[in-house]
Design a protein around this motif. Structure first.
Motif, short mmCIF file in Angstrom:
data_model
loop_
_atom_site.label_atom_id
_atom_site.label_comp_id
_atom_site.label_asym_id
_atom_site.label_seq_id
_atom_site.Cartn_x
_atom_site.Cartn_y
_atom_site.Cartn_z
N CYS A 128 4.11 2.49 -8.41
CA CYS A 128 2.95 3.19 -8.99
C CYS A 128 1.72 2.29 -9.16
N LEU A 129 1.93 1.01 -9.41
CA LEU A 129 0.77 0.13 -9.63
C LEU A 129 -0.23 0.13 -8.47
N PRO A 130 0.23 0.04 -7.20
CA PRO A 130 -0.74 0.07 -6.09
C PRO A 130 -1.49 1.40 -5.99
N GLN A 131 -0.94 2.48 -6.56
CA GLN A 131 -1.60 3.78 -6.46
C GLN A 131 -2.99 3.75 -7.11
N ILE A 132 -3.13 2.95 -8.16
CA ILE A 132 -4.43 2.84 -8.83
C ILE A 132 -5.47 2.28 -7.86
N PHE A 133 -5.09 1.24 -7.13
CA PHE A 133 -6.03 0.61 -6.20
C PHE A 133 -6.23 1.46 -4.95
N LEU A 134 -5.23 2.26 -4.59
CA LEU A 134 -5.40 3.18 -3.48
C LEU A 134 -6.47 4.21 -3.82
N PHE A 149 -2.35 7.75 -9.37
CA PHE A 149 -3.51 7.94 -8.51
C PHE A 149 -4.65 8.57 -9.31
N GLY A 150 -4.32 9.57 -10.14
CA GLY A 150 -5.33 10.20 -11.00
C GLY A 150 -5.92 9.22 -11.99
N PHE A 151 -5.08 8.31 -12.51
CA PHE A 151 -5.57 7.29 -13.44
C PHE A 151 -6.56 6.38 -12.74
N GLY A 152 -6.26 6.03 -11.49
CA GLY A 152 -7.21 5.22 -10.71
C GLY A 152 -8.51 5.96 -10.47
N TYR A 153 -8.42 7.26 -10.24
CA TYR A 153 -9.59 8.13 -10.06
C TYR A 153 -10.51 8.01 -11.28
N ILE A 154 -9.90 8.11 -12.49
CA ILE A 154 -10.67 8.04 -13.74
C ILE A 154 -11.22 6.64 -13.96
N LEU A 155 -10.36 5.64 -13.75
CA LEU A 155 -10.75 4.26 -14.01
C LEU A 155 -11.91 3.81 -13.12
#
Length: 541
Positions: free
Chosen positions: A25-31, A224-230
């Protein structure tokens, strides 16, 4: 004993799997960062031709907001006044020609973007959209390339290679000397996005019991949604495009520790006759989950790979359209994949069109991801068909209504776009499950694979869709509205699959009267997991 039975003994979602999902899940943020950063790095601030406008009574430093209407650039943006009688004229009668001295850009919102650095405006404006499409094309290439390589060499090594390439070329893009080099670097990053998303999802599901797979997939969507927000916060703090590109790429080098913590897929190892390696991993997982195995289970190698290959050899992509019902379902599902991704990225990559603060709009659109993905957990169990058509109808109707809202009412316009995003995000989550259940086992991989190609095609066309604004300012949103509504109507022609057994053969779809030459031979079917099918996530996930 097959691998799912092994998982039931060692724990299908214990400490080992939960730890694995942390790494997945961690790479999903950067994706998410890479997928959506062009919203900010490719933003077009108000601009004026650097020129002799002061000679016309305008101050040297003009008010951009007054000269640039909200629905497009003013005539001052791409032209310069001339004193030739045969030149084109502005509405007030001043003769004009094309801008030769460059442009001045407002820096109220952005310190710099690729548009301001390389003057991607006026005659060169289409290059910005084309650059985004090239990036999306990279996702398509990556899905095809790294999907096959992972089947041959394993999920883990492909994930590690892609994370390394992503970090290197993401950083390289921040130092690109020109637009074409920048686009080339972004294309390579795009290929790695597919390589990571697809194979991380497969690696996770190959280690997870069937009952937990849908929940596990939703967890990765949340990250992925968290990365979207961040990204909204990161972009708000870093207004220079090169620094922003560097900020989202450089942390990728930290994933070097995955070399020591990311496990291989025991299921893949067993399928490729590497039983000893698989057994070591299975014992490790069992130990971590507190369910150690006894030696008598040491080769649960009755993993029917031979029979699986028989099924694969008997059918091809042609079977998707050879018979009437199968052909109808296949074409509709392909269209649904295409339209979901087209509209999802059409809305996500063009949030500046809704008239509100771009950072706030990004934050809202990111927040919408969470409830949209969560609600599908409750609706899917009741009806796949109704859920699919309802969310498509909601998304399409909301997008269509935005064209009737005046530009001055930007809040209402953004709310409608947000509702449209909610509907399309939920619909996109559903199509993963629904399409996997519509295709019979013997051609499911072929169907989902080609569906992924259709989805990526939608992603490639999404940035280009906004070139239609030259025809009409409302054209992109009309397309975002009508396409899902057509998809909703077509969904009525599909069967319900909720709480029904999966079809195994084409005969299960067409009925008992299907002749053998039409594909009705019923082969021996072995257990086939759904994990690989969901691996074609269009986010791409």
């Amino acid at each position: 004993m097959n691998f799912d039975e092994i998982l039931s003994l060692i724990g299908g979602f214990g400490k080992f799997q939960k730890t694995l999902y942390v790494w997945i899940c961690l790479p999903q943020i950067f994706l998410a960062f890479h997928m959506l950063v062009s919203v900010f790095t490719g933003a077009v601030p108000p601009y004026l031709c650097r020129s002799t406008w002061p000679s016309m009574g305008l101050p040297a430093t003009s008010n951009f907001s007054l000269l640039t209407p909200p629905d497009g650039q003013s005539e001052l943006s791409c032209s310069v006044p001339l004193n030739h009688s045969d030149a084109a004229t502005l509405g007030d009668g001043h003769p004009t020609g094309s801008c030769q001295g460059g442009w001045e850009y407002s820096n109220n919102t952005f310190k710099s973007t690729i548009v301001t650095e390389w003057d991607l405006v006026c005659d060169s404006a289409s290059l910005n959209n084309m650059g985004s499409s090239v990036y999306m094309f990279g996702l398509l290439v990556g899905a095809v390339l790294f999907g096959s390589l992972a089947d041959k060499y394993g999920r883990r090594i492909i994930i590690l290679i892609n994370l390394a390439i992503q970090a290197v070329f993401g950083v390289a893009a921040a130092f690109a000397p020109n637009f074409y080099m920048y686009t080339a670097f972004r294309f390579i990053v795009g290929t790695t996005i597919s390589g990571v998303i697809m194979n991380a999802f497969v690696l996770g599901t190959e280690w997870t019991s069937p009952k937990q797979r849908m929940l596990a997939g939703i967890i990765t969507d949340y990250f992925f949604g968290f990365g979207y927000i961040l990204l909204a916060g990161v972009a708000y703090l870093i207004r220079d495009w090169r620094k922003l590109q560097l900020a989202i790429s450089a942390p990728g080098f930290l994933f070097i520790f995955y070399i020591w913590v990311l496990p291989k897929s025991a299921r893949w190892l067993m399928a490729n006759d590497r039983e000893e390696e698989a057994w070591v991993l299975i014992q490790k997982a069992a130990q971590m989950n507190g369910k150690p195995l006894t030696k008598d289970l040491e080769m649960c190698q009755v993993y029917k790979t031979e029979e699986k290959s028989k099924v694969k050899k008997t059918h091809s992509c042609i079977d998707l359209v050879r018979t009437p019902k199968m052909r109808k379902q296949t074409l509709i599902v392909f269209y649904l994949w295409f339209v979901n991704v087209l509209v999802y990225y059409g809305l996500s990559l063009n949030i500046s069109d809704f008239g509100m603060n771009i950072y706030l709009t990004q934050l809202i659109f990111g927040l919408v991801e969470m409830p949209a993905r969560t609600i599908t957990l409750f609706t899917l169990n009741r009806s796949r068909k109704i859920s699919q058509l309802a969310f498509l109808a909601v998304g399409g109707t909301a997008c269509l209504l935005t064209i009737f809202i005046p530009s001055e009412l930007s809040v209402i316009k953004t709310v409608l776009a947000m509702i449209g995003k909610f509907g399309i995000t939920a619909s996109l989550s559903i199509i993963y499950v629904y399409s996997a259940e519509l295709f019979p086992t013997v051609i499911r991989q072929n169907g989902i694979g080609l569906g992924s190609v259709c989805a990526r095609t939608g992603g490639v066309l999404a940035p280009m869709m906004y070139l239609l604004r030259s025809i009409s300012p409302h054209a992109p949103m009309v397309l975002c509205g009508l396409c899902p509504l057509l998809g909703s109507a077509l969904t009525l022609l599909l069967p319900e699959t909720a709480n029904k057994p999966l079809p195994d053969t084409i005969e299960d779809i067409e009925g008992p009267d299907l002749s053998e030459e039409d594909g009705g031979v019923k082969p021996v079917i072995v257990e086939t997991s759904l994990m690989n099918m969901n691996a074609v996530s269009t986010r791409m996930d």
